[in-house]
Design a protein around this motif. Structure first.
Motif, short mmCIF file in Angstrom:
data_model
loop_
_atom_site.label_atom_id
_atom_site.label_comp_id
_atom_site.label_asym_id
_atom_site.label_seq_id
_atom_site.Cartn_x
_atom_site.Cartn_y
_atom_site.Cartn_z
N PHE A 1 1.34 46.97 57.71
CA PHE A 1 0.35 46.26 57.51
C PHE A 1 -1.13 46.60 57.97
CE2 PHE A 1 -1.74 42.02 58.10
CZ PHE A 1 -2.24 41.71 56.71
N ALA A 2 -1.14 47.20 59.32
CA ALA A 2 -2.09 47.57 59.78
C ALA A 2 -2.80 48.90 59.13
CB ALA A 2 -1.89 47.99 61.17
N THR B 1 -4.17 47.80 55.73
CA THR B 1 -5.46 46.48 56.18
C THR B 1 -6.78 47.51 56.41
OG1 THR B 1 -4.16 45.05 56.86
CG2 THR B 1 -6.19 44.77 57.25
N ARG C 1 -0.75 39.00 62.06
CA ARG C 1 -2.17 38.79 61.61
C ARG C 1 -3.05 39.82 62.69
NH1 ARG C 1 -4.00 34.67 58.61
NH2 ARG C 1 -2.89 34.66 56.67
N TYR D 1 4.46 45.69 61.01
CA TYR D 1 3.42 45.65 61.60
C TYR D 1 2.58 46.79 61.51
CZ TYR D 1 5.02 41.50 64.41
OH TYR D 1 5.57 40.41 64.66
N GLN E 1 -0.45 33.33 51.08
CA GLN E 1 -1.08 34.63 51.58
C GLN E 1 -2.45 34.56 50.38
OE1 GLN E 1 -1.08 36.91 53.10
NE2 GLN E 1 0.74 36.86 54.20
N SER F 1 -8.46 46.03 60.53
CA SER F 1 -9.81 45.83 59.95
C SER F 1 -10.82 46.47 60.89
CB SER F 1 -10.10 44.40 59.74
OG SER F 1 -9.79 43.76 61.03
N VAL G 1 -5.06 35.47 52.88
CA VAL G 1 -5.53 36.98 52.93
C VAL G 1 -6.68 37.25 51.77
CG1 VAL G 1 -5.03 39.40 52.60
CG2 VAL G 1 -3.60 37.77 54.10
N THR H 1 0.66 44.34 49.43
CA THR H 1 0.96 44.37 50.72
C THR H 1 0.76 43.09 51.43
OG1 THR H 1 -0.03 45.59 52.93
CG2 THR H 1 -1.57 44.48 51.33
N ALA H 2 0.15 42.07 50.98
CA ALA H 2 -0.02 40.92 51.47
C ALA H 2 1.42 40.01 51.24
CB ALA H 2 -0.96 39.83 50.81
N GLY I 1 -3.42 43.15 61.68
CA GLY I 1 -4.19 43.14 60.51
C GLY I 1 -5.56 43.17 61.19
N TYR I 2 -5.88 42.51 62.13
CA TYR I 2 -7.35 42.63 62.75
C TYR I 2 -7.47 43.94 63.47
CZ TYR I 2 -8.26 37.46 62.22
OH TYR I 2 -8.41 36.27 61.63
#
Length: 463
Positions: free
Chosen positions: A279-280, A283, A401, A276, A144, A408, A148, A376-377, A404-405
């Protein structure tokens, strides 16, 4: 179980190096957009597609690489990705026009996206072969840090490269790094024990990797990202395509023999779905700080972009320091609560920023966000590791991931809407309110997720 360390430095070094390339390339290009625009005699607005296309390619390629790793072997996929990075770096280094640079960024995006899913599968297989009853926290934590936390380093590294060697260096820097990673992976990562698809028809292979599901997912994600980037103007066509292909994806995956995304698993596995989502959400807040606060610093304080990026370096250091002990002890629920609370506190700090605020106060806020990033990571990754089986870890990690995108890119959409006319204090405060609401939602999801207590209890028992 052998006394020999199953995770020797030779095994993990290429995995760590490969995992740094995607986040660094995601942010490093930002420093090269103006020089590229001047060289090619186009507007800076047109060059921003170089940022967008890597996000898009990575969002699709991460879970796709995971699926391919599960079917054909993680080492093969990892090596293929490194070769694509080499080609992308070379093409970008000799690029004569924007089209060549776009292809280069797509190659780099796809190539760098193979690293994390294949690394997670390699680590999981190695841990199971060694008879480990708990996640290898130290290894996951270092992964991580590589994948990240290093995202913050892209801006200062890009600034130095562009300032000393020109914009082409932001592409060509990938060549020596990828060559080293390629040699290390070829020599030190054990060959895949997954048999090749010899004797099987093309239809059998396509069915195994669920090409139709991948295409539907790609169209859905592409439409979603184009819609987000079009805000504040609502693009009804892309929104409609997102819904249509989203429904089509669910319909197909429920019927596919070897689904690309196991919809039934997501439906039954609430903890994974919540991981999920958490994390979103977090992020989104982290990237709003990375880009929104940085943009405000440039406008309100007159700080150059390179120096504004350097202000975020302590945030990266704090996150790495926090991440280590959490991963080592396989802690989940407690750090995730700290993650959401720290995000709320730091967002509240952003709410009172003004153009006259001393830099030291801004630095303190970014340090608090460093705690948010580190917690979080590490904890979400440990949760993910324990929430899926070994044969699904690569696709699940790639989808992790992708969320995460999405977070972002949603942050970019928010910044673009709020700062669309002018970067002012009141706009920054609106962004802060959004971040507070999002952080509170993440806190609620964590507090009321009782499954996290079981994960934490299990980890503590096996430690």
């Amino acid at each position: 179980m052998s006394k020999e360390n199953p995770f020797s430095w030779k095994f993990v070094a290429p995995l760590y190096m490969g995992s740094t390339l995607n986040p660094i390339n995601s942010s490093m290009i930002a420093t090269a957009l103006v020089p590229i625009a001047l060289f090619m005699h186009i507007s800076v607005a047109k060059t921003t597609i170089l940022v967008t296309v890597l996000y898009l390619a990575s969002s699709i390629a991460q879970p796709t690489s995971g699926k391919l790793s599960e079917e054909f072997g993680p080492r093969r996929v990892f090596l293929t990705g490194i070769i694509m990075i080499l080609l992308g770096g070379l093409l970008g280094g000799i690029g004569k026009n924007l089209s060549m640079l776009l292809v280069a960024r797509i190659l780099i995006g796809i190539g760098t996206s193979t690293a994390y899913p294949s690394a997670m599968l390699l680590i999981r297989k190695r841990a199971e072969a060694a008879g480990m009853s708990q996640p290898p926290g130290n290894v996951l934590g270092s992964l991580q840090i590589a994948g990240v936390v290093t995202s913050v380093l892209g801006l200062p590294i890009g600034g130095v490269l562009v300032g000393t060697m020109g914009w082409r260096s932001t592409f060509m820097i990938n060549i020596p790094v990828a060559l080293v990673a390629l040699v290390m992976a070829a020599l030190w990562i054990p060959k895949d024990n997954i048999s090749t698809q010899s004797g099987k028809t093309v239809f059998d292979i396509l069915s195994r990797i669920d090409v139709i599901g991948i295409i539907e997912f790609a169209v859905m994600i592409t439409s979603l990202l184009v819609f987000l980037f079009s805000l504040p103007k609502i693009n009804w066509i892309t929104l409609g395509l997102t819904v249509v292909f989203g429904v089509a994806l669910v319909w197909w995956e429920l019927r596919a023999k070897h689904p690309f995304i196991d919809i039934r698993l997501l439906g039954k596995n609430g903890p994974l779905t919540r991981t999920y989502l958490r994390f979103a959400l977090i992020t989104l807040c982290i990237y709003t700080v990375l880009y929104g606060v940085t943009e405000w610093l440039e406008a309100a304080h007159g700080i150059p972009s390179s120096e504004a990026g350097l202000l975020l370096l302590p945030m990266s250091i704090v996150s790495a320091v926090v991440l280590g002990p959490i991963s080592k002890r396989n802690l989940v629920r407690g750090p995730l609560i700290v993650c959401a609370v720290s995000s709320i506190l730091a967002s509240a700090g952003v709410l009172i920023l003004t153009a006259s605020t001393p830099i030291i106060y801004i630095l303190i806020i970014t340090l608090i966000f460093g705690i948010t990033m580190g917690t979080t990571a590490s904890s979400n990754q440990i949760a993910l590791y324990t929430q899926v089986s070994g044969d699904q870890i690569a696709t699940a990690a790639g989808l992790f991931r992708t969320f995460g995108y999405i977070g972002s890119i949603a942050s970019s959409a928010i910044i673009g809407v709020v700062f669309r006319t002018k970067v002012v204090d009141s706009g920054l405060h609106v962004i802060a309110v959004i971040m507070i609401v999002v952080s509170i939602l993440a806190l609620f999801i964590t507090i009321f997720d009782r499954k996290l207590e079981r994960i934490a209890g299990s980890a503590k028992t096996t430690s």
